[in-house]
Design a protein around this motif. Structure first.
Motif, short mmCIF file in Angstrom:
data_model
loop_
_atom_site.label_atom_id
_atom_site.label_comp_id
_atom_site.label_asym_id
_atom_site.label_seq_id
_atom_site.Cartn_x
_atom_site.Cartn_y
_atom_site.Cartn_z
N ASN A 119 0.83 -1.21 0.00
CA ASN A 119 0.00 0.00 0.00
C ASN A 119 0.86 1.26 0.00
O ASN A 119 0.54 2.23 -0.69
CB ASN A 119 -0.95 -0.01 1.20
N LEU A 120 1.97 1.24 0.76
CA LEU A 120 2.86 2.41 0.78
C LEU A 120 3.44 2.65 -0.61
O LEU A 120 3.50 3.79 -1.08
CB LEU A 120 4.01 2.19 1.78
N LEU A 121 3.82 1.56 -1.28
CA LEU A 121 4.42 1.69 -2.62
C LEU A 121 3.40 2.17 -3.65
O LEU A 121 3.75 2.88 -4.59
CB LEU A 121 5.02 0.36 -3.05
N VAL A 122 2.14 1.77 -3.46
CA VAL A 122 1.09 2.22 -4.38
C VAL A 122 0.81 3.70 -4.13
O VAL A 122 0.70 4.50 -5.06
CB VAL A 122 -0.19 1.38 -4.22
N THR A 123 0.75 4.08 -2.84
CA THR A 123 0.46 5.47 -2.49
C THR A 123 1.51 6.42 -3.04
O THR A 123 1.18 7.47 -3.57
CB THR A 123 0.38 5.61 -0.94
N ASN A 124 2.79 6.02 -2.96
CA ASN A 124 3.82 6.94 -3.48
C ASN A 124 4.18 6.64 -4.94
O ASN A 124 5.21 7.08 -5.43
CB ASN A 124 5.03 7.02 -2.53
N LYS A 125 3.30 5.89 -5.59
CA LYS A 125 3.39 5.67 -7.05
C LYS A 125 4.63 4.88 -7.49
O LYS A 125 5.06 4.96 -8.64
CB LYS A 125 3.29 7.00 -7.82
N THR A 126 5.21 4.11 -6.57
CA THR A 126 6.31 3.23 -6.96
C THR A 126 5.74 1.97 -7.63
O THR A 126 6.35 1.40 -8.53
CB THR A 126 7.13 2.82 -5.70
N ALA A 127 4.56 1.55 -7.18
CA ALA A 127 3.91 0.35 -7.73
C ALA A 127 2.53 0.73 -8.24
O ALA A 127 1.87 1.61 -7.69
CB ALA A 127 3.79 -0.72 -6.65
#
Ligand code: NAG
Ligand code: NAG
Ligand code: NAG
Ligand code: NAG
Ligand code: NAG
Ligand code: NAG
Ligand code: NAG
Ligand code: NAG
Ligand code: NAG
Length: 289
Positions: A119-127
């Motif tokens: 979720n953190l990676l999705v939020t910061n647009k890494t994933a």
């Protein structure tokens, strides 16, 4: 005093909310025999759930499985790390049927082992997440569980809330999230299972709505659903992937249903978990056991 009570409550709450894969039982899943239009077939039995709706479910419940790829167009097997799940048996909402969600990640990303991390990676647009319409049959099991015929499914390890979890991957359910009917006929020789779809048929699904049919006073040899009229919906959904189908038999040929213990409902529908009692009560009531 107060502190330790709070600490204990928190510990219990965490244990309940996050399941522990090491508590899942290790066993060998065996094959059970059923009939389709005179042909013998064999299936495994995994999750058996009692459902509240009084009409058969059109679709089975699903949960996501995250497959990490470099490009949204990549094949979901072409992954950069082990798959990630967020439900195991015992978790509210758990299902054996998983919707594949592709996670497009940059090359060299550190391994993602939990939904919180993802979720953190999705939020910061890494994933970036790309849900697919591919539904795979992946019952989560104990880490050393096996199948009667190990070649019937791949044994896979992935991540669940930071730790390893294991499942059998039976691959895409042929009919997506749709269900199909499976009939339990109560005969003087025990339960005989009948279906009218097997892998390769348009309507086949491993997720079965269970119906029961009372033939306790009948001497008919049941081998086809055409012999049943007005079966009763047992308000039960069972994951029973069919892995072997025998040769077609000529119509009119007398075939005797096997009365082996494996074809009895109590064995066939034995669920591996907390719902055993509820399911047995449902089946027991319906079958008059
Ligand atoms: C199943 O086997 C795994 C691997 O040895 C183990 O960690 C787990 O605790 C076992 N499950 C049970 C319920 O004993
Ligand atoms: C992803 O794959 C498509 C089709 O092969 C290609 O056109 C595209 O450039 C790729 N994107 C990246 C970021 O590699
Ligand atoms: C596998 O992934 C690589 C890197 O993204 C890509 O070049 C290749 O086309 C992919 N293969 C398939 C079958 O998707
Ligand atoms: C079986 O699946 C249902 C949802 O289909 C789920 O609610 C239940 O927890 C599962 N039971 C076990 C023992 O895995
Ligand atoms: C996004 O979050 C992850 C995990 O917290 C972190 O490792 C990464 O550096 C962050 N990326 C950006 C572009 O902020
Ligand atoms: C079932 O699958 C269909 C087709 O892929 C999809 O449109 C639908 O949203 C799914 N329903 C559920 C409840 O998963
Ligand atoms: C988790 O699974 C991976 C892949 O099978 C394995 O290499 C690793 O040793 C496992 N970790 C633990 C703690 O069992
Ligand atoms: C059922 O099968 C048995 C064994 O083949 C046979 O003796 C019996 O006559 C059959 N019963 C009916 C009603 O066809
Ligand atoms: C038996 O009859 C059914 C229904 O009439 C038909 O679908 C099936 O193909 C027949 N099987 C054989 C082996 O003739």
């Amino acid at each position: 005093m107060k502190f330790s009570i709070v600490a204990l409550t928190l510990a219990l709450a965490t244990g309940t909310l996050a399941g522990d894969p090491s508590t899942l039982s290790n066993k060998t899943y065996t094959l059970y025999q059923a009939w389709d239009a005179g042909r013998m077939l064999w299936h495994y039995t995994f999750n058996v759930t009692s459902v509240s709706d009084s009409t058969p479910l059109k679709v089975a419940p699903t949960v996501p499985i995250y497959k990490f790829v470099l490009n949204a167009s990549d094949d979901p097997h072409n992954t950069t790390q082990l798959s990630l799940i967020d439900f195991i048996p015992g978790d509210a909402g758990y299902s054996d049927l998983w919707q594949i969600v592709k996670v497009v990640v940059p090359q060299g990303l550190a391994v993602v082992k939990s939904i919180d991390q993802l979720n953190l990676l999705v939020t910061n647009k890494t994933a970036t997440l790309y849900p697919t319409q591919i539904y795979v049959n992946c019952p989560v099991v104990g880490a050393t569980s096996t199948l009667e015929n190990p070649k019937d499914a791949e044994f896979v390890t992935g991540y669940y809330k930071g730790v390893n979890a294991s499942w059998f991957d039976f691959g895409p359910n042929p009919n997506g999230n749709a269900t199909a009917p499976l009939y339990h006929v109560n005969t003087p020789n025990g339960i005989v299972e009948l279906t009218d779809t097997v892998p390769g048929d348009a309507g086949y699904s491993a997720f079965w709505n269970i119906f029961t049919y009372d033939a306790s006073n009948s001497n008919v040899n049941f081998t086809s659903v055409t012999q049943l009229s007005n079966p009763t919906y047992a308000k039960t959904l069972a994951n029973c992937p069919v892995t072997k189908v025998g040769p077609a038999v000529a119509n009119g040929t007398t075939t005797t249903p096997s009365a082996s213990p494996k074809s009895s409902a109590a064995v066939t529908l034995f669920p591996s978990g907390l719902l055993t009692v509820a399911v047995m009560m449902v089946l027991g009531a319906t079958l008059g056991l």
